[in-house]
Enzyme design. Structure first.
Site, PDB file in Angstrom:
ATOM      1  CG  ASP A  33      -1.969  -1.056   0.708  1.00  0.00           C
ATOM      2  OD1 ASP A  33      -2.234  -1.010  -0.419  1.00  0.00           O
ATOM      3  OD2 ASP A  33      -2.562  -0.970   2.131  1.00  0.00           O
ATOM      4  CE  LYS A  55      -7.417   1.007  -1.846  1.00  0.00           C
ATOM      5  NZ  LYS A  55      -8.465  -0.317  -1.339  1.00  0.00           N
ATOM      6  CG  MET A 170      -6.886   7.175   6.263  1.00  0.00           C
ATOM      7  SD  MET A 170      -7.721   5.939   5.729  1.00  0.00           S
ATOM      8  CE  MET A 170      -8.980   5.632   7.416  1.00  0.00           C
TER       9      MET A 170
END
Length: 492
Positions: A33, A55, A170
């Site tokens: 990731d 991502k 996030m």
């Protein structure tokens, strides 16, 4: 065939679990990731296939069905796969989804827990997520769910009544919306808050504010992604418990070009002084076939720590061990080589004061070595200086080439130059590394020349000069520690 769903930790490579560190080098493929430390990816063997599926908000990314399909495809080829996820794979890492997909398709898997940034992030800023008298509970919340939408899994009214600690992950793009939602639902606007960017890394920065002011403070201080938001009374403890990150190399960004198996300790040493460290090996070692009968030699000289384990492996293959060197004089070039020798039960009789071939030659000043048989296990592309000097004094020298250096098979110009652009300093520890840097850079060599270039010693510095990337300086002691001392207090 097996897929390991591995938590790679919050960012600091040193926070990778020992179990994960043991599994990654055994895998045939690595699927990773965004924000996985380069040091962790480089733990994989050179031949391992590597796939980036990161991502990042606001950018194109690999969709989850595509990731699932990739894992299935690799597994059906019979590969062992390390699926690397930031933090813990099952804390907003969709590890559970991937595990269910693998199970439905009959693929063996194992989940390897990791240290979540939800825990490590606050602690790295001096904030205990729970604390007697301040917070008896902890809630970890995704900030990807828009607080302005009525539908969703989050109950903002319930969150606003929380008396413990809220940790939002996030949330860089939604700081103001989180603040507005919580105050709208009744949380006191003066509630302490903290925002932590690049948690656990040398580049970490954070601020402590209030629910009402945290958005404005984040913008004022340039806090961006990736960041963690902590809401609750414990956030105020940061002012008392945070240890300053003002270390000698704070603010420096350094690219290490050592071979992968040596890079990690070097990176740890620089990071411990506050530097942001990137690793991109510019050489790898390739073992060469060789045979040696140690019984015929009077002396063995080790000029590289890399030669030591290969030399002793040859003894082991013949059913011998360190006792085969009984009565032989053992000389080494420096402390790193001395330390590796000690792991094989050998204490060097002498070590050069200057950690290069000239230093070894100086050990023989005034000594008659005519007729001595000397074994010199070394790299195929090593300088001939030492062997020539010893022969000129009458010694019989056998150069045993135990390895050669080469460009890493997976080296690519784009990745190397991208890392070089991020750094203010590039450290070279071998002539071949410098030459390979020039080959990779090609017509973009000015990217390299525009950085502060540091050599481990004069031999590497000379090679850099000849390659067109002159070193600005080299260490007085030709070791990692010597380079660090050189750079302390040095302004890039």
């Amino acid at each position: 065939m097996k897929v390991y769903l591995i938590g790679a930790g919050p960012g600091d490579p040193g926070l990778l679990t020992m179990k994960a560190a043991g599994i990654i080098p055994e895998c045939d493929a690595v699927v990773y990731d965004d924000l996985i430390p380069n040091e962790v990816i480089l733990m994989a063997k050179t031949s391992a296939e590597k796939y980036y599926v990161g991502k990042r908000a606001g950018k194109d990314y690999t969709k989850q069905p595509q990731i699932n399909s990739l894992l299935l495809e690799l597994a059906k080829r019979g590969l062992t796969i390390a699926r690397l996820k930031g933090g813990d794979p099952c804390v907003f890492g969709r590890g559970g989804e991937e595990a269910l997909f693998l199970k439905e398709n009959g693929i063996p898997f194992e989940i390897i827990p990791g240290i979540s940034s939800a825990i490590a992030g606050p602690i790295s800023a001096g904030i205990p997520p729970t604390h007697r008298g301040l917070a008896a509970s902890l809630k970890i919340v995704t900030a990807h769910e828009d607080p302005s939408k009525e539908s969703g899994f989050l109950d903002w009214g319930l969150l606003a009544k929380e008396t413990g600690t809220l940790v939002f992950l996030m949330g860089a793009g939604r700081i103001n919306k989180i603040s507005e939602a919580l105050t709208r639902e009744g949380m006191d606007a003066s509630t302490p808050c903290a925002i932590i960017q690049d948690a656990t890394l040398p580049s970490q920065k954070h601020l402590v504010s209030t629910l009402a002011d945290m958005g404005a403070e984040a913008e004022k201080n340039g806090i961006g992604s990736p960041c963690i938001i902590v809401v609750g009374r414990v956030a105020a403890l940061s002012r008392e418990l945070f240890g300053s990150h003002n270390k000698p190399l704070s603010g420096r960004s350094i690219l290490i070009t050592r071979p992968a198996h040596l890079s990690y300790k070097t990176a740890e040493a620089f990071a411990a002084q506050g530097a942001r460290v990137h690793i991109y090996p510019l050489i790898e070692l390739k073992e060469l076939p060789f045979r040696v009968d140690v019984s015929v030699y009077d002396m063995i000289i080790f000029t590289s720590q890399n030669a030591v384990p290969l030399f002793f492996r040859s003894l082991t293959e013949k059913g011998q061990d360190c006792r085969a060197l009984a009565g032989k004089e053992i000389i080494c070039i420096g402390p790193k080589t001395r330390d590796v020798l000690s792991t094989f039960g050998i204490r060097a009789d002498k070590m050069a004061e200057e950690f290069r071939s000239e230093g070894i030659v100086s050990l023989f000043e005034g000594r008659d070595i005519k007729g001595m048989k000397i074994c010199l296990p070394r790299a195929k592309d090593a300088r001939p200086f030492l062997a020539d000097e010893l022969r000129s004094r009458g010694a019989m020298v056998d150069e045993i080439f135990v390895y050669e250096t080469a460009m890493p098979e997976n080296a690519d110009s784009r990745t190397f130059l991208s890392l070089a652009e991020e750094c203010d300093t590039i450290v070279f520890t071998s002539p071949s590394g410098a030459r390979n840097a020039v080959l990779l850079a090609g017509d973009k060599i000015d990217i390299i020349r525009g950085k502060r270039l540091v050599a481990i010693g004069p031999v590497t510095a000379n090679a850099m000069e000849k390659s067109g990337i002159p070193a600005s300086q080299y260490a007085k002691e030709y070791t990692d520690e010597g380079i660090i001392e050189l750079m302390k207090g040095d302004v890039p």
